[in-house]
Design an enzyme around this catalytic site. Structure first.
Site, PDB file in Angstrom:
ATOM      1  N   LYS A  32       0.847  -1.203   0.000  1.00 21.54           N
ATOM      2  CA  LYS A  32       0.000   0.000   0.000  1.00 21.54           C
ATOM      3  C   LYS A  32       0.876   1.244   0.000  1.00 21.54           C
ATOM      4  CE  LYS A  32      -3.909  -2.232   2.226  1.00 21.54           C
ATOM      5  NZ  LYS A  32      -4.509  -2.660   3.491  1.00 21.54           N
ATOM      6  N   GLN A  63      -4.660  -1.105   9.700  1.00 22.96           N
ATOM      7  CA  GLN A  63      -4.610  -2.472   9.172  1.00 22.96           C
ATOM      8  C   GLN A  63      -5.167  -3.460  10.208  1.00 22.96           C
ATOM      9  OE1 GLN A  63      -3.411  -3.380   5.986  1.00 22.96           O
ATOM     10  NE2 GLN A  63      -4.255  -5.377   6.536  1.00 22.96           N
ATOM     11  N   ASP A  75     -11.050   3.247   4.064  1.00 22.80           N
ATOM     12  CA  ASP A  75     -11.516   1.856   3.986  1.00 22.80           C
ATOM     13  C   ASP A  75     -13.037   1.801   3.835  1.00 22.80           C
ATOM     14  OD1 ASP A  75      -9.716  -0.240   3.881  1.00 22.80           O
ATOM     15  OD2 ASP A  75      -9.306  -0.235   6.035  1.00 22.80           O
TER      16      ASP A  75
END
Ligand code: NDP
Length: 307
Positions: free
Chosen positions: A59, A103, A126
């Site tokens: 990422k 995460q 997200d």
């Protein structure tokens, strides 16, 4: 690739994601040049989970390649919930950061829901915050979870107009199945959401013009569950023993989807492979969300990123 009447067209997510990242990179360059705004993504990882470390590194690298600011915060697995919430709060307040991604999974001493809920919804790239789930449900602009967003882009690239098609989504999770249902409703599909209590799943799947598999069960969906010519989006990522018994005995593994690809490819009209289908779109959509969040934070209408 030319359509072969006997076999499904393979929807190449790597190619499509590369095109999307190219458009995001161009739009980011224009945002920097004309407004002096560099989109910034902060990724927070707690602990040493090896798979998470790889995801986070990918990422970070992809974000930087797209011309964005990329900050990675690596915290020890002894981090307390209060420490993590403090970091989230400081990122919420940082005007140079437009997207925050924590995460998962988090260590057991930390309440994941509390941490995700503490992220500013306008920086929630997200798309997991309840505010963004609500915005999606009622049709307000928000940030949409990356995997269903990428899956919908692939469907639109393949089919153009999804209006009136029957979509069956197998799986009702908050991060894939439910937002996928909302996105396809917004595209005027007739949507059926199936799950572990659904009756006669094979028959239900056979009614689908669009079949989305988001189950987490390796190769569960067989060829004879698929309506001839249907478009199949396989979201599943399942690690199973290598097909080669010698390699399997050595502990080697491979990744398969929720659809038995070898059978499905003979029946479907188009299908995403695993790996190389939905997966690459997920990270590309993370960048898309970061770009969109940076624009909105500054009152700028984002450029269209569709192909
Ligand atoms: P969850 O485990 O959260 O949800 C799975 C869903 O599948 C549940 O709704 C469950 O039903 C349903 N289900 C389980 N077993 C069956 C069955 N036998 N018949 C019908 N439905 C069943 O998974 P996620 O949504 O998080 O992920 C799904 C898959 O997608 C996984 O393989 C995951 O690795 C992959 N994934 C891939 C991503 C990517 O980037 N490509 C990103 C995110 C996920 P119930 O609700 O009744 O329990």
């Amino acid at each position: 690739m030319a359509d072969d009447p006997m076999r499904a067209t393979i929807i190449d997510g790597k190619v499509f994601a590369a095109g999307l990242v190219g458009r995001i990179t161009a739009a980011t360059g224009a945002l920097i040049t004309s407004h002096g705004i560099k989109p910034g993504l902060a990724v927070v990882i707690v602990g040493e989970d090896p798979a998470s470390q790889i995801y986070v590194r990918n990422k970070g690298e992809t974000t930087a390649r797209a011309g964005m600011r990329s900050d990675t915060h690596r915290l020890p697995d002894t981090t307390t919930q209060a420490e993590l919430l403090n970091l989230v709060q400081s990122l919420n307040e940082d005007p140079g950061i437009h997207g925050i991604l924590v995460q998962l999974p988090l260590p057991s001493q930390i309440d994941s829901a509390a941490v995700l809920g503490a992220i500013d919804p306008d920086k929630d790239v997200d798309g997991f915050h309840v505010v963004n789930a609500g915005r999606l449900a009622v049709g307000l602009p928000g940030l949409v979870p990356c995997t269903p967003l990428g899956s919908t882009m692939l469907l639109k690239a393949r089919l153009r107009d999804l209006s009136g098609l029957h979509a069956v989504i197998v799986g009702r999770s908050n991060i894939v199945g439910k937002p996928m249902a909302q996105l396809l409703l917004a595209e005027n599909c007739t949507v059926t959401v199936a799950h572990s209590r659904s009756r006669d799943l094979p028959a239900l799947c056979r009614t689908a013009d669009i079949l989305v598999a988001a189950v987490g069960r390796p190769e569960m969906i067989r060829g004879d569950w698929i309506k001839p010519g249907a478009t199949v989006i396989d979201v599943g990522i399942n690690r199973v023993p290598s097909a080669d018994p010698v390699k399997a005995a050595e502990g080697k593994t491979r990744v398969v989807g929720d659809v038995l690809f070898a059978e499905a490819v003979e029946v479907a009209g188009a299908i995403t492979p695993v790996p190389g289908g939905v997966g690459p779109m997920t990270i590309a959509c993370l960048l898309a969300n970061t770009y969109v969040a940076a624009c909105r934070a500054n009152g700028i209408v984002p450029s269209a990123l569709d192909a």
